[in-house]
Design a protein around this motif. Structure first.
Motif, short mmCIF file in Angstrom:
data_model
loop_
_atom_site.label_atom_id
_atom_site.label_comp_id
_atom_site.label_asym_id
_atom_site.label_seq_id
_atom_site.Cartn_x
_atom_site.Cartn_y
_atom_site.Cartn_z
N ASP A 130 -3.44 -4.86 -2.88
CA ASP A 130 -4.14 -5.18 -1.62
C ASP A 130 -4.44 -3.95 -0.78
O ASP A 130 -4.94 -4.07 0.34
CB ASP A 130 -3.27 -6.15 -0.81
CG ASP A 130 -3.10 -7.50 -1.51
OD1 ASP A 130 -3.88 -7.75 -2.44
OD2 ASP A 130 -2.17 -8.25 -1.14
N HIS A 131 -4.08 -2.75 -1.30
CA HIS A 131 -4.36 -1.48 -0.61
C HIS A 131 -3.75 -1.44 0.79
O HIS A 131 -4.37 -0.96 1.74
CB HIS A 131 -5.88 -1.23 -0.54
CG HIS A 131 -6.54 -1.23 -1.87
ND1 HIS A 131 -6.35 -0.23 -2.82
CD2 HIS A 131 -7.36 -2.16 -2.46
CE1 HIS A 131 -7.06 -0.50 -3.90
NE2 HIS A 131 -7.67 -1.67 -3.73
N LEU A 132 -2.53 -1.95 0.90
CA LEU A 132 -1.83 -1.90 2.18
C LEU A 132 -1.16 -0.53 2.32
O LEU A 132 -0.55 -0.03 1.39
CB LEU A 132 -0.77 -3.01 2.25
CG LEU A 132 -1.31 -4.45 2.21
CD1 LEU A 132 -0.16 -5.43 2.20
CD2 LEU A 132 -2.23 -4.72 3.39
N LYS A 133 -1.29 0.07 3.50
CA LYS A 133 -0.72 1.40 3.71
C LYS A 133 0.16 1.44 4.96
O LYS A 133 0.15 2.42 5.71
CB LYS A 133 -1.84 2.43 3.82
CG LYS A 133 -2.64 2.58 2.53
CD LYS A 133 -3.69 3.66 2.65
CE LYS A 133 -4.47 3.82 1.36
NZ LYS A 133 -5.48 4.89 1.44
N ASP A 134 0.92 0.42 5.18
CA ASP A 134 1.86 0.39 6.30
C ASP A 134 3.09 1.22 5.93
O ASP A 134 3.89 0.85 5.07
CB ASP A 134 2.27 -1.05 6.60
CG ASP A 134 3.02 -1.17 7.92
OD1 ASP A 134 3.86 -0.29 8.19
OD2 ASP A 134 2.77 -2.13 8.67
N GLU A 135 3.22 2.41 6.58
CA GLU A 135 4.30 3.34 6.23
C GLU A 135 5.67 2.72 6.46
O GLU A 135 6.61 3.01 5.71
CB GLU A 135 4.16 4.63 7.06
CG GLU A 135 2.95 5.46 6.71
CD GLU A 135 3.01 5.93 5.28
OE1 GLU A 135 4.12 6.15 4.77
OE2 GLU A 135 1.93 6.08 4.66
N ARG A 136 5.82 1.89 7.48
CA ARG A 136 7.15 1.29 7.74
C ARG A 136 7.55 0.35 6.62
O ARG A 136 8.71 0.34 6.19
CB ARG A 136 7.10 0.53 9.07
CG ARG A 136 7.02 1.43 10.30
CD ARG A 136 7.01 0.59 11.57
NE ARG A 136 5.90 -0.36 11.58
CZ ARG A 136 5.74 -1.31 12.50
NH1 ARG A 136 6.64 -1.47 13.46
NH2 ARG A 136 4.70 -2.12 12.44
N ILE A 137 6.59 -0.44 6.11
CA ILE A 137 6.90 -1.36 5.01
C ILE A 137 7.25 -0.57 3.75
O ILE A 137 8.24 -0.87 3.06
CB ILE A 137 5.71 -2.29 4.74
CG1 ILE A 137 5.47 -3.22 5.96
CG2 ILE A 137 5.96 -3.13 3.48
CD1 ILE A 137 4.27 -4.12 5.80
N LEU A 138 6.43 0.47 3.45
CA LEU A 138 6.70 1.27 2.26
C LEU A 138 8.05 1.97 2.35
O LEU A 138 8.78 2.07 1.36
CB LEU A 138 5.58 2.31 2.08
CG LEU A 138 4.19 1.74 1.75
CD1 LEU A 138 3.15 2.86 1.73
CD2 LEU A 138 4.21 1.01 0.41
N LYS A 139 8.39 2.47 3.54
CA LYS A 139 9.67 3.15 3.72
C LYS A 139 10.83 2.17 3.55
O LYS A 139 11.85 2.49 2.93
CB LYS A 139 9.72 3.78 5.11
CG LYS A 139 10.95 4.62 5.36
CD LYS A 139 10.89 5.30 6.72
CE LYS A 139 12.13 6.16 6.96
NZ LYS A 139 12.09 6.79 8.30
#
Length: 449
Positions: A255-264
């Protein structure tokens, strides 16, 4: 006349004294033969009861690893599936060699048929995996679950039957014990003192024997309970967490999500899950070593290639701390029979420990020396060294130096020692404070060339 009477009375009393004495010898003989034979019979039935319970655990473990493999395609799940399947078959063979009775033999034959049927379906699914979740669900519903329900029912009946026969054996030993005590009490009527002595002698032996037996049962049960909890109640849910994280990461990438908090957050959970998985695997390995059930997958391997594979993983970690890893290796291959996975764990643990405790600018040297019938491997570092007080305890399980107690579980070196000794080798350590440490171990040599 009076002297003669006293003499006769003394002789009679002597005979009365000898009667319980010989009776006591008979009791002692009875205890050494009949009672010990009964205890041995109790041990046999208890082991059969444990094996029947282990069947259930192995069956659940086989199902879980099979499902995980089909969902993730992870090779370690496939290995765990095959290992569980092998343990299930080995346990069945041991049960066939245990005391048999008609009902038990019928149940074992039924388990063999059902497990073979289920294994055949599972192996076919591994060769040709379902392409969709719907196909996977249909496979479970139509072919796996019906057979598995019947198999679990037969195993449960077997567990109940083994528990019943174990109870009969317990009743027999209790009955033997009661008869023995009654015989002792009767033998104390004439002369009371001798009877009391005999009673306490045999009674104390019997009580001590029972305590020793119960202590062994409790120790074995505790070990098996811990192993069952770790292998099923912790490992499988953790595998589900790791699988879910992987699916979530794929969804985010898709889905090309780039939320840094979620990835972290995902990265943090993934790292913690991997640490926990490593701890569980260490505990399982240590349990297998202690129980003498460690199984090695021995194949002819090149030791030098194994060292290079480990270095490819650890050199980037060492470079982050400016630590240098050097080699002193002989030319050509060094062939040994070993379990590659276990041996890589040995090297990873020894080199990883060195990296963990070294400072920037320190060095690690891996040296391989060939001898007539063995190869000697040393992992030497220029770190702070180990105190003389700590050296004798390094390979003890759960033992850690106070200063570094928060940097591990204390199982790593104990597992390393177990793996090396399982390969027929030995391991030792030499160290001085401020002069570095050298861990050295040997392995039997196949050939060189």
């Amino acid at each position: 006349m009076e002297k003669k009477t006293v003499k006769k009375l003394f002789i009679y009393l002597s005979f009365l004294f000898l009667i319980p004495l010989f009776d006591g010898l008979y009791i002692y003989y009875f205890f050494k033969t009949s009672t010990q034979a009964t205890i041995k019979n109790l041990d046999v039935h208890y082991n059969s009861s444990l094996l029947s319970k282990r069947l259930k655990v192995m069956n659940n473990s086989t199902d879980s690893n099979w499902k995980s493999y089909l969902l993730t395609g992870a090779e370690y799940n496939l290995r765990e599936f095959k290992e569980s399947n092998n343990h299930f078959a080995e346990t069945l063979e041991k049960l066939k060699r245990s005391p048999l009775y008609d009902q038990k033999l019928d149940m074992l034959n039924r388990i063999v048929i059902l497990s073979s049927r289920k294994t055949e379906v599972m192996n076919l699914a591994i060769k040709s995996p379902p392409q969709t979740k719907t196909e996977f669900a249909q496979l479970l519903r139509n072919k796996i679950r019906p057979t598995n329900r019947e198999l679990q029912a037969v195993i449960s009946n077997l567990i109940e039957a083994e528990a019943f026969h174990y109870k009969l054996a317990r009743n027999k030993i209790d009955s033997t014990r009661q008869k023995l005590l009654q015989h002792i009490i009767l033998s104390t009527i004439l002369p009371l003192l001798v009877g009391i002595i005999l009673f306490f002698l045999v009674h104390s032996l019997l009580i001590q024997s029972k305590k020793n037996h119960e202590a062994v049962i409790k120790a074995v049960k505790s070990r098996d309970d811990v192993l069952a909890v770790v292998s099923h109640d912790l490992k499988n849910p953790l595998s589900t967490i790791i699988l879910s994280l992987e699916l979530l990461k794929r969804k985010i990438e898709k889905d090309h999500l780039k939320d840094e908090r979620i990835l972290k957050t995902i990265t943090s959970i993934e790292r913690a899950s991997q640490v926990m998985n490593d701890l569980i695997l260490n505990l399982l390995d240590q349990s297998k070593i202690e129980a003498g059930k460690l199984i090695l997958d021995l194949k002819e391997e090149d030791l030098l290639e194994i060292i290079k594979e480990v270095e490819l993983i650890l050199i980037p970690i060492a470079k982050e701390k400016s630590i240098t890893i050097q080699n002193k290796l002989p030319p050509g291959p060094v062939n040994i029979y070993c379990d590659k996975k276990r041996l890589m764990q040995v090297f990873s643990n020894l080199i990883g420990n060195a990296i963990k405790f070294l400072d920037s600018g320190d060095k690690i040297e891996i040296e391989v020396r060939l001898e007539e019938t063995r190869v000697t491997i040393s992992v030497k570092d220029t770190g702070p060294g180990i105190s003389p007080e700590a050296l004798p305890h390094l390979f003890e399980r759960y033992w850690q130096v106070k200063e570094t107690a928060k940097m591990g579980t204390g199982l790593g070196l104990a597992i390393v020692k177990g793996f090396v000794e399982a390969h027929g080798g030995k391991i030792w350590v030499e160290s001085q404070l401020q002069s570095g440490s050298t861990f050295t171990f040997t392995l039997p040599l196949t050939s060189t060339g």
